[in-house]
Each structure stands twice: as structure tokens, then as C-alpha cells.
Design an enzyme around this catalytic site. Structure first.
Site, PDB file in Angstrom:
ATOM      1  N   GLY A 177       0.869  -1.297   0.078  1.00  0.00           N
ATOM      2  CA  GLY A 177       0.076  -0.044  -0.026  1.00  0.00           C
ATOM      3  C   GLY A 177       0.772   1.319  -0.240  1.00  0.00           C
TER       4      GLY A 177
ATOM      5  N   ARG B 155       6.708  -1.743   5.179  1.00  0.00           N
ATOM      6  CA  ARG B 155       7.582  -0.549   5.639  1.00  0.00           C
ATOM      7  C   ARG B 155       6.643   0.377   6.638  1.00  0.00           C
ATOM      8  NH1 ARG B 155       8.485   2.569   0.304  1.00  0.00           N
ATOM      9  NH2 ARG B 155       6.470   1.452  -0.512  1.00  0.00           N
TER      10      ARG B 155
ATOM     11  N   TYR C 139       9.552  -9.155 -14.335  1.00  0.00           N
ATOM     12  CA  TYR C 139       8.283  -8.327 -13.966  1.00  0.00           C
ATOM     13  C   TYR C 139       7.298  -8.795 -15.022  1.00  0.00           C
ATOM     14  CZ  TYR C 139       5.315  -4.433 -13.379  1.00  0.00           C
ATOM     15  OH  TYR C 139       4.186  -3.576 -13.140  1.00  0.00           O
TER      16      TYR C 139
END
Length: 375
Positions: A65, A92, A197
Site C-alpha cells: 500500500g 515498511r 516483472y
């Protein structure tokens, strides 16, 4: 399953036939559901345990988020569904303004048990899975990208299927490769990306569709173009130049671009991106002819962007120092997206073209700069 049926029958008899003249006990019960991890290949188990009422707001969890999109999407969804119905999560520490803006929790997508507890304890019904390592960062650390983008996705899929969640996983222009048609790129075509990715995003698209058909998972996916936003810093993507140019233009009047001036890529302003995400999540299932859609707004080159920026800052100096890794990635990606299916199926329509994008970016960054100078 015979054991489960016998237990259910016995439990029902006990609850319905109290042994004395007293009132039956109020016993807390819950549905028994199974993760794909627990089911053998021959099982036809259904994964729709507990779902929310159509009249209720969804309870949303956003993973990853604190990236470019999560905070903005949380703000949009909280306006729509209520502040406490949207939980932002990351590994984090959040900035103060994010922490105090609404519910935030620690969530590691590689920790299956932790993630499952969050879903259960908070009665999550929608899961938006933004955790991922982007293109250039992923190429610099393939092992970590593989763990986060693929192993983490598997955890998300299993938990979403087990608990009957509506799951959104974004894909990207990076899900295509040099053998894909590039101008325009349709929803269904050869993909074959050449970055970890891109490979992980094709894997996510196919696994999500598989879980939808095999287990009934309500999986929804949009292939995002390059996303441009003023209130977040570039995060290691190939299209980051289209954000960095605005910050450098305001601060120094100079910009060094790491892609060739004629590199055309599809792009979108963040407000359009977030609105598209909400719209596809709210779309009735019967309107969706597919589970993964292209969405698009505009397509431009660094040179075209610089020309539009110079309408606001005529003295902007742009030089080109080509990053060959990023250039090779960009050269394998679509030049323009065909998003006709999204527009026809659930009414997608973008608001921002290039002039509106540039004006909006300068309005935001210019006001931010004035506030910083005043303080």
C-alpha cells in the site's frame, strides 16, 4: 468429505434436540472452507465460504500500500465505502500522514499465516494486491522479484480462493514482449515478455483466470499503462521518466532522460487509473467478458512530453543519456493499447489527455514547491 458430512449431521442433531426442557445453547458456528493447498487434484471443492451482503460495503485490504498507487486508491475507496472499511498494508513504516489517515497494518505477502490472519480477523471481502517489484528494479534483483511477484501471488490466490474474496491484481504493459503486436496491442495476443516483472505478470493473469475457472475465484485484472502521479516519487519503473521530468523541470529547469526521444509508450494519469480500478471492481460479473483487460488514456514519446512541458516552462533543457537496460525494455513494450473491450464491457472512459495531464502535474508540483519555500 464423508467425515465432514457426518460431523455436520451430528452437530445439527445436537443443536436441534436439547436433552432437557431447557433452551438450546447458542453455539457459535462457522462454515468449513478449504484452501487449494489442502485439496487433492480430484476434488471439486467450491471456494465460496463467507461473502458480504450486497447492501454492505466491502471490507478492503490493499497490499503493497505504500507504493505509487496504494495510498491514492485507499483515499478513493475510503470516500466511497467509509474510512474504517479500507485497510492499507505494507512491510515498511508509513509516513505520519498515511498512518493517521485511516487503518494501516503490517502485512508481509510472503508470510502466509500472517496474511491469512489479517483476512480472517478483519473480515476482508475485497483484496487489492499491489505488492510487486517493478521492471528495472526486478532486473537488478531477479531472485527477490521472483519471490515477491510469484510466490507472494500464490499466497494471495490461495487465501482469496479460500475465503471467497473478490481479488484485484494489476498487470502491465510489461506483460507483452518483442513478438507482440505493438501498435495497437489487443487484449489477446502473443505476449512472451523478457523481464522477470513481465513474466510474473503474465503468470498472475493466467493463474488468476485458472483460479476463476477452477475454483470460482472472482479475479479481476487491468493491464496498466505507465502511470503518472505528482504526489509519489518514481519507483524503479521504465516509464518513470514521465514523472521525473516534472520534478526536475520545477527544481532545476533541466531534465536528463534515460529513454530515446522517439520511444512511444501508453500512459495514464493516476486519477484515471484509480477510477478504472474501482469501476472494474464494482462492475457486475455478467458484464465481464474476460478477466484481464487493457486500459489506456494516451500515448506519447519523451520528445512530445517535453514539448508540452515547454508550453509551461519554455526554458526547459532536455538531454538524453540512454539507459540501455530500460531502453531495451521499452522497445519490447506496446506503443499503444487497444482497450476497446474495457470501454464496451463496463464503460471505461478516461478523463485526462496529454495537455490536461501536464497542467495538472504543474498545478500540484508548483503548489507543493510554493509551500516548501514558504516553510
Amino acid at each position: 468429505m464423508p467425515v465432514v458430512r457426518v460431523l455436520s449431521k451430528v452437530t445439527k442433531q445436537v443443536l436441534q434436540a436439547p436433552g432437557c426442557g431447557c433452551q438450546p445453547l447458542a453455539v457459535a458456528t462457522r462454515n468449513i472452507s478449504f484452501s487449494p493447498r489442502q485439496v487433492t487434484s480430484g476434488s471439486d471443492a467450491s471456494f465460496h465460504s463467507v461473502s458480504f451482503s450486497e447492501t454492505d460495503h466491502p471490507k478492503v485490504l490493499i497490499t503493497g500500500g505504500l507504493g505509487q498507487l496504494g495510498v491514492g486508491l485507499a483515499k478513493l475507496l475510503r470516500k466511497r465505502f467509509g474510512n474504517n472499511n479500507v485497510i492499507l498494508s505494507d512491510i515498511r513504516k508509513p509516513p505520519s500522514h498515511v498512518f493517521h489517515s485511516g487503518p494501516f497494518i503490517y502485512s508481509d505477502i510472503l508470510d502466509y499465516k500472517n496474511l491469512r490472519e489479517i483476512v480472517v480477523n478483519n473480515r476482508i471481502t475485497w483484496l487489492v494486491h499491489y505488492s510487486a517489484l517493478l521492471s528495472a528494479v526486478g532486473e537488478a534483483n531477479v531472485a527477490l522479484a521472483r519471490a515477491v511477484n510469484i510466490t507472494g501471488l500464490h499466497n494471495i490466490l490461495d487465501i482469496a480462493a479460500e475465503h471467497g474474496l473478490r481479488l484485484f491484481v494489476p498487470s502491465t504493459i510489461g506483460a507483452f514482449g518483442p513478438t507482440s503486436p505493438r501498435n495497437p496491442t489487443p487484449d489477446l495476443c502473443v505476449q512472451r515478455p523478457r523481464t522477470i516483472y513481465g513474466v510474473s505478470k503474465v503468470h498472475a493473469e493466467l493463474m488468476g483466470e485458472y483460479y476463476h475457472h477452477r475454483y470460482g475465484l472472482d479475479f479481476r485484472c487491468l493491464r496498466y499503462p505507465g502511470i503518472i502521479s505528482a504526489d509519489s516519487q518514481p519507483g524503479g519503473g521504465t516509464t518513470d521518466y514521465a514523472v521525473q521530468i516534472f520534478h526536475d523541470a520545477v527544481k532545476t529547469g533541466k531534465f536528463e532522460c534515460n529513454l530515446k526521444p522517439d520511444t512511444r509508450l501508453p500512459m495514464m494519469y493516476i486519477d484515471d487509473c484509480l477510477r478504472a480500478t474501482l469501476e472494474v471492481m464494482e462492475a457486475p460479473a455478467e458484464t465481464l467478458s474476460m478477466r484481464t483487460y487493457n486500459i489506456n488514456a494516451m500515448s506519447f514519446t519523451p520528445e512530445e512530453l517535453a514539448q508540452e512541458v515547454r508550453k509551461q516552462l519554455p526554458d526547459l533543457q532536455v538531454t538524453y543519456e540512454i539507459d540501455h537496460v530500460r531502453q531495451a525494455i521499452a522497445d519490447s513494450w506496446p506503443m499503444n493499447f487497444d482497450d476497446g473491450n474495457a470501454r464496451n464491457d463496463w464503460g471505461w472512459k478516461h478523463d485526462y489527455d496529454l495537455p490536461e495531464l501536464v497542467q495538472t502535474m504543474f498545478n500540484f508540483i508548483g503548489s507543493e514547491s510554493r509551500v516548501a519555500q514558504a516553510s
